[in-house]
Scaffold this motif. Structure first.
Motif, PDB file in Angstrom:
ATOM      1  N   VAL A  47       0.819  -1.431   0.204  1.00 29.26           N
ATOM      2  CA  VAL A  47       0.333   0.106  -0.066  1.00 29.26           C
ATOM      3  C   VAL A  47       1.031   1.079  -0.082  1.00 29.26           C
ATOM      4  O   VAL A  47       0.347   2.467  -0.717  1.00 29.26           O
ATOM      5  CB  VAL A  47      -1.196   0.267   0.930  1.00 29.26           C
ATOM      6  CG1 VAL A  47      -1.683  -1.341   1.002  1.00 29.26           C
ATOM      7  CG2 VAL A  47      -0.409   0.000   2.752  1.00 29.26           C
ATOM      8  N   GLN A  48       2.324   1.215   0.462  1.00 28.97           N
ATOM      9  CA  GLN A  48       3.192   1.722   0.498  1.00 28.97           C
ATOM     10  C   GLN A  48       3.331   2.646  -1.102  1.00 28.97           C
ATOM     11  O   GLN A  48       5.060   3.178  -1.370  1.00 28.97           O
ATOM     12  CB  GLN A  48       3.756   2.221   1.111  1.00 28.97           C
ATOM     13  CG  GLN A  48       3.522   2.826   2.509  1.00 28.97           C
ATOM     14  CD  GLN A  48       4.079   2.149   3.897  1.00 28.97           C
ATOM     15  OE1 GLN A  48       5.008   3.407   4.419  1.00 28.97           O
ATOM     16  NE2 GLN A  48       4.641   1.017   4.695  1.00 28.97           N
ATOM     17  N   LEU A  49       3.676   1.749  -1.698  1.00 29.52           N
ATOM     18  CA  LEU A  49       3.790   2.105  -3.553  1.00 29.52           C
ATOM     19  C   LEU A  49       4.053   3.362  -3.772  1.00 29.52           C
ATOM     20  O   LEU A  49       2.697   3.299  -3.386  1.00 29.52           O
ATOM     21  CB  LEU A  49       4.092   1.028  -4.548  1.00 29.52           C
ATOM     22  CG  LEU A  49       4.760  -0.309  -3.745  1.00 29.52           C
ATOM     23  CD1 LEU A  49       4.153  -2.112  -4.614  1.00 29.52           C
ATOM     24  CD2 LEU A  49       6.347  -0.508  -4.325  1.00 29.52           C
ATOM     25  N   GLN A  58       9.925  -5.267 -12.490  1.00 29.62           N
ATOM     26  CA  GLN A  58      10.420  -5.440 -11.115  1.00 29.62           C
ATOM     27  C   GLN A  58       9.817  -4.690 -10.875  1.00 29.62           C
ATOM     28  O   GLN A  58       9.595  -3.532 -11.335  1.00 29.62           O
ATOM     29  CB  GLN A  58      11.634  -6.055 -10.827  1.00 29.62           C
ATOM     30  CG  GLN A  58      12.445  -3.917 -11.304  1.00 29.62           C
ATOM     31  CD  GLN A  58      13.432  -3.653 -12.031  1.00 29.62           C
ATOM     32  OE1 GLN A  58      13.594  -4.114 -13.316  1.00 29.62           O
ATOM     33  NE2 GLN A  58      13.344  -2.498 -11.993  1.00 29.62           N
ATOM     34  N   ILE A  59       9.476  -4.142  -9.307  1.00 29.42           N
ATOM     35  CA  ILE A  59       8.410  -3.330  -8.592  1.00 29.42           C
ATOM     36  C   ILE A  59       9.654  -3.546  -7.072  1.00 29.42           C
ATOM     37  O   ILE A  59      10.585  -4.425  -6.512  1.00 29.42           O
ATOM     38  CB  ILE A  59       7.355  -4.281  -8.018  1.00 29.42           C
ATOM     39  CG1 ILE A  59       6.618  -4.372  -8.687  1.00 29.42           C
ATOM     40  CG2 ILE A  59       6.979  -2.844  -6.702  1.00 29.42           C
ATOM     41  CD1 ILE A  59       4.947  -4.513  -8.786  1.00 29.42           C
ATOM     42  N   LEU A  60      10.510  -1.684  -7.170  1.00 31.89           N
ATOM     43  CA  LEU A  60      11.130  -2.240  -6.133  1.00 31.89           C
ATOM     44  C   LEU A  60      10.447  -1.603  -4.556  1.00 31.89           C
ATOM     45  O   LEU A  60       9.578  -1.127  -4.844  1.00 31.89           O
ATOM     46  CB  LEU A  60      11.993  -0.487  -6.757  1.00 31.89           C
ATOM     47  CG  LEU A  60      13.166   0.146  -5.037  1.00 31.89           C
ATOM     48  CD1 LEU A  60      14.061  -1.817  -5.401  1.00 31.89           C
ATOM     49  CD2 LEU A  60      13.491   1.094  -5.941  1.00 31.89           C
ATOM     50  N   PHE A  61      10.735  -2.843  -3.682  1.00 35.50           N
ATOM     51  CA  PHE A  61      10.028  -1.879  -2.572  1.00 35.50           C
ATOM     52  C   PHE A  61      11.392  -1.663  -1.316  1.00 35.50           C
ATOM     53  O   PHE A  61      12.230  -2.178  -1.231  1.00 35.50           O
ATOM     54  CB  PHE A  61       9.931  -3.359  -1.808  1.00 35.50           C
ATOM     55  CG  PHE A  61       8.607  -4.103  -2.691  1.00 35.50           C
ATOM     56  CD1 PHE A  61       7.436  -3.635  -2.108  1.00 35.50           C
ATOM     57  CD2 PHE A  61       8.424  -5.018  -3.196  1.00 35.50           C
ATOM     58  CE1 PHE A  61       6.002  -4.063  -2.755  1.00 35.50           C
ATOM     59  CE2 PHE A  61       7.776  -5.441  -4.398  1.00 35.50           C
ATOM     60  CZ  PHE A  61       6.554  -4.968  -3.125  1.00 35.50           C
ATOM     61  N   PRO A  62      11.252  -0.293  -1.196  1.00 36.85           N
ATOM     62  CA  PRO A  62      12.573   0.516  -0.630  1.00 36.85           C
ATOM     63  C   PRO A  62      12.605   0.100   0.506  1.00 36.85           C
ATOM     64  O   PRO A  62      11.746   0.039   1.348  1.00 36.85           O
ATOM     65  CB  PRO A  62      12.151   1.413  -1.065  1.00 36.85           C
ATOM     66  CG  PRO A  62      10.663   2.341  -1.889  1.00 36.85           C
ATOM     67  CD  PRO A  62      10.009   0.951  -1.884  1.00 36.85           C
ATOM     68  N   ARG A  68      10.982  -3.280   9.713  1.00 40.82           N
ATOM     69  CA  ARG A  68      12.532  -3.823  10.125  1.00 40.82           C
ATOM     70  C   ARG A  68      13.372  -2.279   9.227  1.00 40.82           C
ATOM     71  O   ARG A  68      14.137  -2.070   9.420  1.00 40.82           O
ATOM     72  CB  ARG A  68      12.989  -5.220  10.419  1.00 40.82           C
ATOM     73  CG  ARG A  68      12.701  -5.333  11.279  1.00 40.82           C
ATOM     74  CD  ARG A  68      12.875  -6.700  11.963  1.00 40.82           C
ATOM     75  NE  ARG A  68      12.996  -7.319  12.371  1.00 40.82           N
ATOM     76  CZ  ARG A  68      12.286  -8.734  11.556  1.00 40.82           C
ATOM     77  NH1 ARG A  68      12.842  -8.737  10.853  1.00 40.82           N
ATOM     78  NH2 ARG A  68      11.250  -9.311  12.618  1.00 40.82           N
ATOM     79  N   LYS A  69      12.645  -1.986   7.978  1.00 43.08           N
ATOM     80  CA  LYS A  69      13.198  -0.956   7.606  1.00 43.08           C
ATOM     81  C   LYS A  69      14.782  -1.342   7.091  1.00 43.08           C
ATOM     82  O   LYS A  69      15.892  -0.287   7.307  1.00 43.08           O
ATOM     83  CB  LYS A  69      12.988   0.213   7.897  1.00 43.08           C
ATOM     84  CG  LYS A  69      11.695   0.958   7.638  1.00 43.08           C
ATOM     85  CD  LYS A  69      11.268   1.885   8.345  1.00 43.08           C
ATOM     86  CE  LYS A  69       9.848   2.462   8.136  1.00 43.08           C
ATOM     87  NZ  LYS A  69       8.804   1.455   7.915  1.00 43.08           N
ATOM     88  N   LEU A  70      15.207  -2.450   6.971  1.00 45.76           N
ATOM     89  CA  LEU A  70      16.887  -2.610   6.874  1.00 45.76           C
ATOM     90  C   LEU A  70      16.955  -2.967   5.577  1.00 45.76           C
ATOM     91  O   LEU A  70      18.524  -2.224   5.101  1.00 45.76           O
ATOM     92  CB  LEU A  70      16.864  -4.297   7.359  1.00 45.76           C
ATOM     93  CG  LEU A  70      15.791  -4.213   9.140  1.00 45.76           C
ATOM     94  CD1 LEU A  70      16.517  -5.522   8.925  1.00 45.76           C
ATOM     95  CD2 LEU A  70      17.559  -3.747   9.732  1.00 45.76           C
ATOM     96  N   LYS A  71      16.526  -3.188   3.965  1.00 44.63           N
ATOM     97  CA  LYS A  71      16.903  -3.148   2.952  1.00 44.63           C
ATOM     98  C   LYS A  71      16.265  -3.236   1.801  1.00 44.63           C
ATOM     99  O   LYS A  71      14.911  -3.612   2.027  1.00 44.63           O
ATOM    100  CB  LYS A  71      17.761  -4.701   2.771  1.00 44.63           C
ATOM    101  CG  LYS A  71      18.610  -4.762   1.575  1.00 44.63           C
ATOM    102  CD  LYS A  71      19.631  -6.833   1.916  1.00 44.63           C
ATOM    103  CE  LYS A  71      19.654  -7.132   0.745  1.00 44.63           C
ATOM    104  NZ  LYS A  71      20.552  -8.444   0.935  1.00 44.63           N
TER     105      LYS A  71
END
Length: 167
Positions: A47-49, A58-62, A68-71
């Motif tokens: 939902v935050q894309l 591809q889809i990038l998931f930042p 955990r916002k690690l990678k």
């Protein structure tokens, strides 16, 4: 089986996933569900894309939206699913009255500049699964179903770990 956030989410087959998506009421919800199904991502990530995160292959998931916002991670998508997202961008344009900007959320919320909330999607999913007569299925079930299906097709563990963001 997952119950009240405990246990494992239920895995559905293709026809059951189709049925759940069919019973979602809005196109926005259906495209969220299809994205969950095709990427194995978490609902909070999907939902935050933003439109800048959607590529042809591809889809990038930042990292900023991952657990955990690690990678950051990239999930490769099929041409068919990419075309589906292009169709969604056309609908988005009609609904919003303008073409999406790279910083716009792919799944718009009720207020301008917001994204659909996980809670609103999960509420809609609960109603859809009730109408489909599928019990004990949560949004995390899309993730487990996608990863289980990929595993059954012989996708390597290393690739599954990259898709899921697990070590």
């Amino acid at each position: 089986m997952k119950n009240n956030r405990f246990g494992q989410a239920k895995v559905l087959d293709t026809s059951e996933l189709d049925l759940v998506i069919k019973y979602l009421k809005t196109r926005n919800q259906k495209v969220v569900a299809a994205t969950l199904r095709n990427t194995g991502a978490r609902v909070g990530e999907v939902v935050q894309l933003r439109w800048r995160d959607i590529g042809k292959d591809q889809i990038l998931f930042p990292a900023s939206i991952t657990k955990r916002k690690l990678k950051s991670r990239e999930v490769f998508i099929s041409d068919k699913f990419h075309s589906f997202l292009i169709d969604w961008s056309r609908y988005w344009t009609i609904y919003k009255g303008r073409k999406p900007l790279p910083e716009d959320f792919v799944f718009y919320g009720r207020k301008e500049g917001t994204h659909q909330t996980t809670r609103s999607f999960m509420d809609a999913l609960d109603k859809a699964t009730e109408r489909a007569k599928i019990i004990k299925f949560s949004s995390h079930g899309f993730r487990r179903s996608a990863l289980t299906s990929a595993n059954e097709k012989g996708i390597s563990l290393k690739t599954l770990q990259a898709i899921s963001g697990h070590k």
